[in-house]
Design a protein around this motif. Structure first.
Motif, PDB file in Angstrom:
ATOM      1  N   UNK A 106       0.853  -1.193   0.000  1.00 39.77           N
ATOM      2  CA  UNK A 106       0.000   0.000   0.000  1.00 39.77           C
ATOM      3  C   UNK A 106       0.889   1.243   0.000  1.00 39.77           C
ATOM      4  N   UNK A 107       0.369   2.291  -0.590  1.00 42.44           N
ATOM      5  CA  UNK A 107       1.039   3.576  -0.545  1.00 42.44           C
ATOM      6  C   UNK A 107       0.039   4.626  -0.044  1.00 42.44           C
ATOM      7  N   UNK A 108       0.283   5.878  -0.324  1.00 39.49           N
ATOM      8  CA  UNK A 108      -0.554   6.944   0.239  1.00 39.49           C
ATOM      9  C   UNK A 108      -2.013   6.822  -0.176  1.00 39.49           C
ATOM     10  N   UNK A 109      -2.271   6.429  -1.413  1.00 43.71           N
ATOM     11  CA  UNK A 109      -3.647   6.489  -1.917  1.00 43.71           C
ATOM     12  C   UNK A 109      -4.201   5.161  -2.389  1.00 43.71           C
ATOM     13  N   UNK A 110      -3.407   4.083  -2.436  1.00 47.21           N
ATOM     14  CA  UNK A 110      -3.886   2.825  -3.025  1.00 47.21           C
ATOM     15  C   UNK A 110      -3.384   1.616  -2.250  1.00 47.21           C
ATOM     16  N   UNK A 218      -0.794  -6.007 -12.638  1.00 48.48           N
ATOM     17  CA  UNK A 218      -0.868  -5.121 -11.475  1.00 48.48           C
ATOM     18  C   UNK A 218      -2.294  -4.594 -11.373  1.00 48.48           C
ATOM     19  N   UNK A 219      -2.930  -4.843 -10.214  1.00 45.05           N
ATOM     20  CA  UNK A 219      -4.273  -4.305  -9.989  1.00 45.05           C
ATOM     21  C   UNK A 219      -4.305  -3.654  -8.607  1.00 45.05           C
ATOM     22  N   UNK A 220      -5.091  -2.609  -8.489  1.00 46.04           N
ATOM     23  CA  UNK A 220      -5.056  -1.811  -7.268  1.00 46.04           C
ATOM     24  C   UNK A 220      -6.452  -1.309  -6.923  1.00 46.04           C
ATOM     25  N   UNK A 221      -6.580  -0.874  -5.652  1.00 46.53           N
ATOM     26  CA  UNK A 221      -7.837  -0.294  -5.155  1.00 46.53           C
ATOM     27  C   UNK A 221      -7.501   1.057  -4.526  1.00 46.53           C
ATOM     28  N   UNK A 222      -8.300   2.073  -4.862  1.00 45.56           N
ATOM     29  CA  UNK A 222      -8.074   3.411  -4.325  1.00 45.56           C
ATOM     30  C   UNK A 222      -8.571   3.496  -2.886  1.00 45.56           C
TER      31      UNK A 222
END
Length: 281
Positions: A106-110, A218-222
């Motif tokens: 995880x990072x700041x937004x995702x 690569x898949x991500x969630x906000x």
């Protein structure tokens, strides 16, 4: 009596003429019916293009299967990481693919997850189609196909040549008598064997890349903004504490490594202080 003699003489003359004509006719017939020598006839007669033997068939070229390396890179956003991962796992099972790398973070937004998957080349298109279901759009979708047929043929040809050369040296080694010749031939065989093993390794690597395609996903969630700020602030606070601890440790290690200078400074400060006290008195 004279008439009888005359008739007999005339009969003899006529019979002689008939024999001469018959012999002449036989000579003519024999000269006409005499068969010509087949070899002379074949030699003198011009070849007939219609009766000429057909040309030999052209050599059959060996059909070479194309060697293609397929790769894909995909990136997309999802509402649920677990559901997307389950869909990818199901598609991988259907296409007989295998996950060789799985990482998440995880990072700041995702919140994100990265996968590296090996797919049999014959199932590549099917796998891409299955994991694309339910994805509204791809931020990144790169599919490449590299034709390495020429490289594969070149390696195969070189490998065959080296193996034939090795066989020749082995035959020469059997006939060698001198120790110097044997050592020299064995050295040549050793060098050829190294080249053969290197080319076999290259060929196996090429075949593995052709037989299995690589797909990177690569898949991500906000993350909601407030949650992202909380996570970011907590991570920053913990990072600051860790950084301060490491800085203090580095300072102590630096002081320990400079202990002679510290002792000299303390002694020097002691004598200066003592001298100042004497002057005051």
């Amino acid at each position: 009596m004279r008439h009888i003699f005359f008739l007999s003489f005339l009969f003899l003359i006529l019979s002689g003429c008939n024999k001469a004509d018959a012999s002449a006719e036989n000579i003519v017939i024999s000269s006409v019916k005499m068969p010509a020598n087949a070899e002379n006839v074949a030699y003198d007669r011009e070849p007939d293009p219609n009766n000429a033997p057909p040309p030999p068939p052209p050599p059959v070229k060996e059909k070479i299967e194309q060697k293609i390396i397929k790769e894909a890179t995909l990136k997309f956003e999802t509402d649920n990481l677990e559901n997307s991962f389950s869909q990818i796992k199901k598609a991988a099972s259907t296409s007989k693919a295998r996950i060789i790398n799985d990482s998440e973070g995880k990072d700041f937004a995702t919140l994100f997850r990265n996968l590296t998957i090996k797919v049999p080349s014959q199932n590549f298109d099917r796998f891409i189609s299955d994991i694309s279901k339910g994805v509204s759009y791809f931020e990144v979708k790169t599919i490449s196909a590299q034709d390495v047929t020429e490289q594969y043929i070149d390696l195969t040809s070189r490998l065959k040549t080296k193996k034939k050369l090795e066989e020749r040296y082995l035959e020469i080694l059997k006939k060698a008598n001198k120790v110097s010749e044997i050592l020299e031939i064995e050295e040549q065989i050793s060098a050829i064997r190294e080249e053969i093993e290197a080319k076999e390794g290259q060929l196996k690597y090429l075949e593995s890349r052709v037989s299995e395609s690589t797909v990177t996903i690569e898949f991500y969630k906000t993350i909601p903004e407030k949650e992202g700020v909380k996570i970011s602030y907590g991570s920053k606070l913990w990072s600051a504490i860790e950084s301060g601890f490491y800085t203090l440790s580095d300072l102590l290690i630096s002081l320990l490594s400079a202990w002679p200078f510290v002792i000299l400074f303390v002694v020097f400060a002691y004598f200066i202080r003592k001298r100042l006290k004497r002057r005051k008195k």
